[in-house]
Design a protein around this motif. Sequence first.
Motif, mmCIF file in Angstrom:
data_model
loop_
_atom_site.group_PDB
_atom_site.id
_atom_site.type_symbol
_atom_site.label_atom_id
_atom_site.label_comp_id
_atom_site.label_asym_id
_atom_site.label_seq_id
_atom_site.Cartn_x
_atom_site.Cartn_y
_atom_site.Cartn_z
ATOM 1 N N ASN A 130 -32.824 -32.876 -26.415
ATOM 2 C CA ASN A 130 -33.817 -33.307 -25.427
ATOM 3 C C ASN A 130 -33.195 -33.457 -24.048
ATOM 4 O O ASN A 130 -33.778 -33.056 -23.033
ATOM 5 C CB ASN A 130 -34.467 -34.617 -25.859
ATOM 6 C CG ASN A 130 -35.339 -34.449 -27.089
ATOM 7 O OD1 ASN A 130 -35.792 -33.345 -27.379
ATOM 8 N ND2 ASN A 130 -35.566 -35.541 -27.807
ATOM 9 N N ALA A 165 -33.840 -31.268 -20.553
ATOM 10 C CA ALA A 165 -34.156 -31.901 -19.263
ATOM 11 C C ALA A 165 -33.205 -31.410 -18.172
ATOM 12 O O ALA A 165 -33.613 -31.183 -17.029
ATOM 13 C CB ALA A 165 -34.065 -33.419 -19.402
ATOM 14 N N SER A 191 -31.370 -39.656 -16.927
ATOM 15 C CA SER A 191 -32.621 -39.133 -17.478
ATOM 16 C C SER A 191 -33.818 -39.799 -16.811
ATOM 17 O O SER A 191 -34.825 -39.151 -16.491
ATOM 18 C CB SER A 191 -32.647 -39.356 -18.991
ATOM 19 O OG SER A 191 -33.825 -38.822 -19.549
#
Length: 936
Positions: free
Chosen positions: A481, A485, A452
């Motif tokens: 989340n 992404a 990430s």
Amino acid sequence: MLLERDTERAAIATALNAAAGGDGSLLLISGPAGSGKSALLRDTMAAALGAGARVLRADATRLEEDFAFGIAQQLCRPVLVAAGEAERDRWFQGASEQILRALTEERLITDGHEHYLPTEAVLYGLHTVVHAMSHDDLVVVIVDDLQWADQGSLRLLGYLAKRLSGSRILLALALADECEAPKYPLVHELVTAAARIVVPAPLSRSGVASMAEVAFGERAEEPFTAMLHEVSGGNPADVATVLTGLVAEGLRPVAAQTAAAETEAVRLLDHRVLMSLGSQPPAVLALARAVAVLGDLAEPGLAADLVGLDDVEYSSAVQHLERLGLVDREDGRIGFVTTSVRDGIESAIPVELREDLYRRAARLLYEHGRPAERVAETLMKVGIAEDPWEVRILSSAAGSVLERGAGELAARYLRRALLNTAPDSEERGRLLVELAAAERGFDLVAAARHLSQALSLLPPGPQQAEAALWIPPAYAAAAPNLGAAVRAAVEPVLRAGEPVELALRAEARTWYPGIGQPGRGEAALARLAELEHTGRLDAPAGRELAVVLLHTAVLSGSVPVDDVETVLKRLVSEEPLDPRHAYTSLPLLVSTSLLADNAAVLEPALTAAAQAAQEHWPDTAPLIAAELAEVKLAQGELAKARRIALGVLEGTDHEAWPDALARSVTTLAQIALETQDPELGERLLGTPMDGTDHRVFAARRLTRGMIDLVRGDPATALGRFLDCGRRLEREGWVNTPQYPWRIWAALVQQRLGDLAAAQAHAAEEDQFAQHWGTPLSVGRSLRLQGMLTGGADGIALLQEAAGILRESENVVERARTAVVLGARLLDAGLPEAEDLLAEGRELVKAIGASWLDGSGETELNGPVLRFSGDSLGNLTKTEAAVARLVVQGWTNQRIADSLGVTRRAVEKNLTGTYRKLEVSGRAELIERFGALEQES
């Protein structure tokens, strides 16, 4: 105390007698450090003094080897200072008067510094003085540690040694088996001139035993003495060192303490040798440090270059280390004899010097083209990286070790490399991706976090997409989340369609979160046909996309099994289920195969993957185990499936592997339904789970419904089953045989007297089953209809179900249908009833189970299964622990005291155990459980 030195003392006495008779000579005592040379010199001195000789004594030291004629002054000055005037007049005449003045003023300086006296004059003068002394008395010149004598004194001793014939002078020297190359010619002259050479022999085992008896105050037992002799090699100093240490440690010389004493003895001797390094020449200590730093790469050229030694210095230093017993040479390389010696030398290097040596060693290894892994090992010993090449080497080494499955080592290298990268650099992003690739095998949460972070540092496009695709799709789907992404990172590649392999993998990620959503089944089927038509299934990326599409279409009920069987078989045969499949969409291939009633083909691959995961990819083990439990369940091996799934449930990091948790929960829920086991159900419901996962929700609802049924509340149970069905249908999950909510709802409705509603659900189940078309789904649907239908029609339906289920892998469903049909035929008085009932019993017996009772329809869903072949049966951990202690003959009170619980709690666990194992009481439990424990 001199032990076993009669031969050596006799040689010394002979030399003294010869010198006293005018036959002066040189006596050399030589041997390794600690062999007793100094003790023999002291014995020589005592014998000389006893014979009335004048003794001149000197001890060479490492610190004074540069002090000109230091040994000469030690030998002569004390005697001259104490001598009377008459003796001085006899001893000092001519040139020797200058020697007298220089010795008494302690300034015997020779060529090279303040020219008080020429060197030859000093040699001649001192020789004259010693010979003059011998005219009065026998003179015994004793020098210990000759190897440390200064050059001038060595020349003097050599000068004197050549002129001993016919004199009353004995020159007694002690020389250790070590000598620097520059001094060797001078020492060699003395060795050559020696009339007698005494080499102290190692102590025998008897001698070692005598020393031990004195040290301990008791006689040493034979195994202890043998160990001490072997460890020390009979070297007196080593024996004394070990004995002192062992006595201080409170050990006794008995056989029982031999092993502990040996460990301590080796440590003591290593420490003693290490301490001796401080007195060695600088080149010796420097080379020892180089070998410690380079380890098994201590090649002559590298070691010498690391500490700046020339060939001569290097050769001499190696000889010193060999004589000290510190190093061995093999194939030209140098290595310490024990790791403890290496560790001791390394730890003694000053911190700043150690850092500098390791950094220089890394550079040397790099410049000499050594493997990246070796260079990286060395770099790991220094602080923050300084040069770009260090980062490159660490990255390269990480890739090499990761190929071997050493993920944790690769991660260490990469974390070290990250210390030298800018916080917002693209290079840092690439290293974070590499770090995540290494971490996935042992810490998936950390890997996802680093990926990430990397996404924000890498440029949009292929690099960013590649990084995102390292995140397992099931993990990304469970974290909204993170999933967003990933989709954002792969979108540019998906739009461009290039590169093709990357675009196909990206497309698989966009399909994954919407698996089973209403209306997607037809689209997935169309896209799957397109992949087949364009030949995309020939590539791994195309097959990964196909797995997602196939599962979406199958789950939505959009396609019969016959239409996808060819594609499914191809995917199963061409996609290896090694441990790394856990990071891709391939676990869906397992799910689809289970839906297709074709699980057996996966078992060998998953079993091999489970073994490989333990060795190289331990973090994938939970998911693979969960898949294997699903396969065992699909084959009807409920006991094995339960054991594996419980292991996953109790030992898995649920945050890292939500997919493993969901699969295990689904497996255990089905087992709880089959066995109608409320304890297992409560255990399942007590596990924290993600209720947003449709699989988990459905499993929990079915489990709660089963518990309600067992506790006599069918109306509430019906609500649970219907709620489960509404949720699955709303999400588009139509083809879900692992969540048989319609079957249980229909059977509860029948019990509640609502036969029409029951038959409606049965008809709906049959519609989906017939459309999907697997033996399991069709056969189970027909069994349900047969159970809801009386008379000959019901029997016909059950007979049809039994025939179809013979093609299914699910042994339990085949057995259950046989028993239900057998019970109906028995009621009708038909002869084949007993054969069917026997078949049902034999089928479940083969998988380590049995039926709770023999009647086919006394329970809601046919006969209830129970475990009988598993050593733990269906017991909880506490129940199993109590049962084992009962088998050992413990009373309930003793068990309660041992486990820290009340006696009532023990009795409660025993009651549950009696019921689950179907035993009448304590005696039968001991007979039954004891036999099972022996089998296991």
